[in-house]
Motif scaffolding. Structure first.
Motif, PDB file in Angstrom:
ATOM      1  N   GLY A  30      -3.228   4.321 -14.206  1.00 43.18           N
ATOM      2  CA  GLY A  30      -3.699   3.362 -12.982  1.00 43.18           C
ATOM      3  C   GLY A  30      -2.925   2.177 -12.720  1.00 43.18           C
ATOM      4  N   GLY A  31      -2.150   1.499 -13.819  1.00 40.41           N
ATOM      5  CA  GLY A  31      -1.414   0.337 -13.833  1.00 40.41           C
ATOM      6  C   GLY A  31      -0.088   0.589 -13.190  1.00 40.41           C
ATOM      7  N   LEU A  32       0.615   1.807 -13.872  1.00 36.57           N
ATOM      8  CA  LEU A  32       1.621   2.210 -13.154  1.00 36.57           C
ATOM      9  C   LEU A  32       1.987   2.424 -11.664  1.00 36.57           C
ATOM     10  CD1 LEU A  32       4.603   3.159 -13.933  1.00 36.57           C
ATOM     11  CD2 LEU A  32       3.968   5.293 -14.401  1.00 36.57           C
ATOM     12  N   ALA A  33       0.911   2.958 -11.472  1.00 37.20           N
ATOM     13  CA  ALA A  33       0.596   3.423  -9.906  1.00 37.20           C
ATOM     14  C   ALA A  33       0.357   2.118  -8.977  1.00 37.20           C
ATOM     15  CB  ALA A  33      -0.466   4.430  -9.622  1.00 37.20           C
ATOM     16  N   GLY A  34      -0.472   1.166  -9.679  1.00 40.74           N
ATOM     17  CA  GLY A  34      -0.562   0.142  -8.988  1.00 40.74           C
ATOM     18  C   GLY A  34       0.755  -0.798  -8.811  1.00 40.74           C
ATOM     19  N   VAL A  35       1.711  -0.969 -10.034  1.00 40.91           N
ATOM     20  CA  VAL A  35       2.968  -1.555  -9.819  1.00 40.91           C
ATOM     21  C   VAL A  35       3.722  -0.953  -8.857  1.00 40.91           C
ATOM     22  CG1 VAL A  35       4.865  -2.422 -11.092  1.00 40.91           C
ATOM     23  CG2 VAL A  35       2.576  -2.557 -12.173  1.00 40.91           C
ATOM     24  N   LEU A  36       3.943   0.256  -8.951  1.00 43.66           N
ATOM     25  CA  LEU A  36       4.742   1.046  -8.015  1.00 43.66           C
ATOM     26  C   LEU A  36       4.372   0.884  -6.425  1.00 43.66           C
ATOM     27  CD1 LEU A  36       5.649   4.383 -10.018  1.00 43.66           C
ATOM     28  CD2 LEU A  36       6.984   1.924  -9.729  1.00 43.66           C
ATOM     29  N   THR A  37       2.971   0.982  -6.482  1.00 44.03           N
ATOM     30  CA  THR A  37       2.584   0.941  -4.841  1.00 44.03           C
ATOM     31  C   THR A  37       2.706  -0.419  -4.419  1.00 44.03           C
ATOM     32  OG1 THR A  37       0.980   2.686  -5.335  1.00 44.03           O
ATOM     33  CG2 THR A  37       0.414   1.389  -3.500  1.00 44.03           C
ATOM     34  N   GLY A  38       2.426  -1.627  -5.248  1.00 49.99           N
ATOM     35  CA  GLY A  38       2.576  -2.765  -4.936  1.00 49.99           C
ATOM     36  C   GLY A  38       3.995  -3.258  -4.484  1.00 49.99           C
ATOM     37  N   LEU A  39       5.056  -2.793  -5.340  1.00 52.77           N
ATOM     38  CA  LEU A  39       6.365  -2.808  -4.774  1.00 52.77           C
ATOM     39  C   LEU A  39       6.867  -2.318  -3.635  1.00 52.77           C
ATOM     40  CD1 LEU A  39       8.110  -2.414  -8.601  1.00 52.77           C
ATOM     41  CD2 LEU A  39       8.103  -4.417  -7.202  1.00 52.77           C
ATOM     42  N   ALA A  40       6.230  -1.080  -3.494  1.00 51.25           N
ATOM     43  CA  ALA A  40       6.362  -0.201  -2.023  1.00 51.25           C
ATOM     44  C   ALA A  40       5.912  -1.106  -0.951  1.00 51.25           C
ATOM     45  CB  ALA A  40       5.965   1.194  -2.232  1.00 51.25           C
ATOM     46  N   PHE A  41       4.601  -1.568  -1.129  1.00 48.83           N
ATOM     47  CA  PHE A  41       4.026  -2.108  -0.078  1.00 48.83           C
ATOM     48  C   PHE A  41       4.967  -3.427   0.245  1.00 48.83           C
ATOM     49  CE2 PHE A  41      -0.763  -0.541  -0.001  1.00 48.83           C
ATOM     50  CZ  PHE A  41      -0.238   0.668   0.325  1.00 48.83           C
TER      51      PHE A  41
END
Length: 253
Positions: A68-79
């Motif tokens: 969940g942390g990796l997905a959150g970081v990658l999604t946050g960077l993409a957003f």
């Protein structure tokens, strides 16, 4: 070693617990003395069953936290860096964010069963949102001059994200992980209580149904100590990872 006022308060509450049971201030068969709780906890730890359950719970928590942390970081960077992704998926994230965790578990049980994949997925979903929010805030707080300097030196978008934006946003990201760590432990125990026969959560429910109050309270004390230890360990790791940020904060103060 100096004992803080908070430590004295906790010791006083524990002493009050012991006295309330020993002196009959609370007359209930389900309110054992603290000494009985600690004795039951020590006995359960000695059998090896409780340490094995703790290890299983920590593994599920760690797996969900990492995913969940990796997905959150990658999604946050993409957003933050690709506005189109925020326009496409932002509404979906906002719709999923307020759904309570217990409401997510039944459909996940239907799709994934009662085993580890379901519990890890629940933890990952819980961790995803605070990490995503903090990553967005961290990236948005990066100084534009730093990004502009990267463009001036011909650094490409991916390298700027990896070597300029991500390190600058790291304090905010780690703050999100610190919040997510506590949530991950809570959700892991809740998922184990609701579904399955493994882990510390299942053991807690088993002790409740068996009417073994000392063992039940012992597990609760163990979870409190475990949560505190994990938090202190993460704080120590955080101070090492962003030592430069703490140094700047001290200089500014």
């Amino acid at each position: 070693m100096k004992i803080t006022s908070g430590t004295w308060l906790i010791l006083g509450l524990l002493a009050l617990w012991e006295a309330s049971a020993r002196l009959g201030w609370v007359e209930s068969p389900n309110w054992p003395a603290l000494s009985q709780v600690l004795a039951a906890l020590a006995a359960d730890m000695a059998t090896g069953e409780l340490p094995a359950r703790i290890g299983g719970s920590l593994w599920r928590m760690a797996a969900g936290l990492a995913a969940g942390g990796l997905a959150g970081v990658l999604t946050g960077l993409a957003f933050a860096l690709i506005p189109l992704t925020a326009r496409l998926f932002g509404l979906v994230v906002e719709l999923l964010r307020p759904i309570p965790v217990p409401a997510v578990i039944p459909p996940l049980v239907l799709f994934l069963g009662l085993d580890d994949p379901m519990k890890i997925t629940v933890v990952a979903l819980t961790v995803f949102f605070p990490v995503l929010t903090n990553t967005l805030q961290g990236v948005q707080a990066v100084e534009p001059d730093s990004i502009a300097m990267g463009r001036t030196f011909g650094i490409g978008p991916l390298r700027r994200a990896a070597f300029i934006i991500l390190p600058a946003a790291l304090p905010a990201i780690l703050a999100g992980f610190r919040v997510a760590l506590a949530l991950a432990l809570v959700v892991t125990v809740v998922a184990e209580m609701i579904a399955g026969e493994q882990g510390i959560g299942s053991y807690l429910v088993l002790m409740q149904f068996a009417g073994r109050a000392p063992e039940m309270y012992g597990v609760i004390l163990l979870l409190a100590a475990l949560g505190y230890t994990l938090n202190r360990g993460f704080v120590a790791l955080e101070r090492r990872l962003i030592r430069w940020w703490y140094a700047q904060a001290r200089q500014a103060a």
